[in-house]
Design a protein around this motif. Structure first.
Motif, short mmCIF file in Angstrom:
data_model
loop_
_atom_site.label_atom_id
_atom_site.label_comp_id
_atom_site.label_asym_id
_atom_site.label_seq_id
_atom_site.Cartn_x
_atom_site.Cartn_y
_atom_site.Cartn_z
N UNK A 260 -28.00 -23.92 59.17
CA UNK A 260 -27.60 -23.42 60.49
C UNK A 260 -28.84 -23.26 61.36
N UNK A 261 -29.19 -24.24 62.18
CA UNK A 261 -30.40 -24.15 63.00
C UNK A 261 -30.34 -22.99 64.00
N UNK A 262 -31.42 -22.23 64.14
CA UNK A 262 -31.45 -21.14 65.13
C UNK A 262 -31.20 -21.63 66.55
N UNK A 263 -31.64 -22.85 66.86
CA UNK A 263 -31.46 -23.38 68.21
C UNK A 263 -29.99 -23.55 68.57
N UNK A 264 -29.13 -23.67 67.55
CA UNK A 264 -27.70 -23.80 67.78
C UNK A 264 -26.99 -22.45 67.64
N UNK A 265 -27.78 -21.38 67.67
CA UNK A 265 -27.20 -20.04 67.62
C UNK A 265 -27.02 -19.48 66.23
N UNK A 266 -27.39 -20.26 65.20
CA UNK A 266 -27.27 -19.78 63.83
C UNK A 266 -25.86 -19.79 63.29
N UNK A 267 -24.92 -20.44 63.98
CA UNK A 267 -23.52 -20.47 63.54
C UNK A 267 -23.03 -21.87 63.19
N UNK A 268 -23.58 -22.89 63.84
CA UNK A 268 -23.13 -24.27 63.62
C UNK A 268 -23.95 -24.92 62.51
N UNK A 269 -23.26 -25.57 61.58
CA UNK A 269 -23.94 -26.22 60.46
C UNK A 269 -24.16 -27.71 60.74
N UNK A 270 -25.35 -28.19 60.35
CA UNK A 270 -25.68 -29.61 60.40
C UNK A 270 -26.37 -29.97 59.09
N UNK B 120 -31.18 -33.55 59.08
CA UNK B 120 -31.19 -33.66 60.54
C UNK B 120 -31.88 -32.47 61.19
N UNK B 121 -32.61 -31.67 60.39
CA UNK B 121 -33.25 -30.46 60.91
C UNK B 121 -34.67 -30.34 60.36
N UNK B 122 -35.38 -29.35 60.89
CA UNK B 122 -36.70 -28.97 60.37
C UNK B 122 -36.59 -27.70 59.54
N UNK B 123 -35.43 -27.44 58.98
CA UNK B 123 -35.19 -26.21 58.23
C UNK B 123 -36.24 -26.02 57.13
N UNK B 124 -36.69 -24.77 56.92
CA UNK B 124 -37.62 -24.48 55.83
C UNK B 124 -36.95 -24.44 54.46
N UNK B 125 -35.62 -24.49 54.42
CA UNK B 125 -34.91 -24.44 53.15
C UNK B 125 -34.61 -25.86 52.69
N UNK C 48 -29.88 -32.68 68.47
CA UNK C 48 -29.39 -31.50 69.20
C UNK C 48 -30.48 -30.83 70.03
N UNK C 49 -31.76 -31.13 69.75
CA UNK C 49 -32.83 -30.53 70.55
C UNK C 49 -32.88 -31.11 71.96
N UNK C 50 -32.22 -32.26 72.17
CA UNK C 50 -32.17 -32.83 73.52
C UNK C 50 -31.21 -32.06 74.43
N UNK C 51 -30.24 -31.40 73.85
CA UNK C 51 -29.21 -30.73 74.64
C UNK C 51 -29.27 -29.20 74.55
N UNK C 52 -30.16 -28.69 73.71
CA UNK C 52 -30.31 -27.24 73.57
C UNK C 52 -31.79 -26.88 73.72
N UNK C 53 -32.06 -25.86 74.49
CA UNK C 53 -33.43 -25.40 74.68
C UNK C 53 -33.51 -23.92 74.35
#
Length: 220
Positions: free
Chosen positions: A73-83, A87-92, A147-152
């Motif tokens: 759940x990327x923080x940039x997506x509010x921490x609720x949406x899963x990808x 497709x992320x830079x997640x530390x996990x 998703x970083x193109x559409x969320x800041x």
């Protein structure tokens, strides 16, 4: 394959809380790459001062025992949406490996060490490799960013009581305010009465967030 650290990172951030979520977004944040005894040869740094940026391959040492999942759940997506994790830079991540681009500030062959700017590593992070950044192959300015193109990041306004200003230098405050404006809280937290504590350079910064304003309460 077994890999061992060639260096460790030194940073004013002694915990994960507050560390920038990407390299380069806090461009004035300074840290040092300190090589281990087995890799302390000055000649290994020969020619490095001809480059401006480095790639660091390092370890998420605080997440080694954390449970890993195929989606995050990327923080940039509010921490609720899963990808998907790929497709992320997640530390996990399964192998706990991180990749960061940092600016070279100074090279010290006699130590040996490298001072850098813009790292997203906490103090004590193991580094497994250092490679020069090459713009002609590493830079792709027209590439899509998912998703970083559409969320800041929605930056917060940071309020610092004047009485607390002497606790840090002007350069340190520049870094602190930039870090706090990016909102280090977990993105599912939204409690105006909750107090947070961010360790920074032998101090603890206490703050609260009310809507889009972050107020520093005290520094201990």
């Amino acid at each position: 394959m077994t890999i061992t650290p060639i260096a460790y990172f030194h940073s004013p951030f002694t915990s994960k809380f507050g560390v920038p979520r990407q390299s380069g977004i806090v461009s004035h944040l300074q840290g040092t790459i300190q090589f281990t005894r087995d890799y302390s040869q000055a000649e290994a740094l020969r020619g490095l001062d001809a480059y401006d940026f480095l790639w660091l391959i390092w370890g998420f040492s605080e997440n080694e025992q954390a449970e890993k999942h195929p989606t995050v759940r990327p923080p940039l997506l509010g921490g609720n949406e899963r990808v998907g994790v790929w497709a992320t830079r997640s530390p996990f991540r399964p192998n706990n490996l991180g990749l960061s681009s940092v600016r070279i500030l100074a090279v010290h062959p006699e130590v040996p060490s490298i001072d850098v700017l813009g790292a997203d590593l906490m103090d004590g992070t193991p580094i497994y490799d250092v490679k020069p950044y090459l713009a002609y192959v590493d830079s792709h300015p027209e590439a899509r960013g998912g998703f970083t193109d559409t969320h800041q990041w929605q930056r917060l306004q940071v309020e610092v009581p004047p009485a607390l200003r002497p606790c840090f230098s002007a350069e340190q405050w520049q870094v602190i305010e930039e870090v706090l404006s990016l909102d280090p809280r977990p993105h599912y937290h939204d409690d105006a009465d909750r107090q947070y504590v961010m360790p920074f350079a032998d101090h603890e910064i206490h703050f609260k967030v009310n809507r889009q304003t972050l107020t520093i309460i005290q520094i201990t």
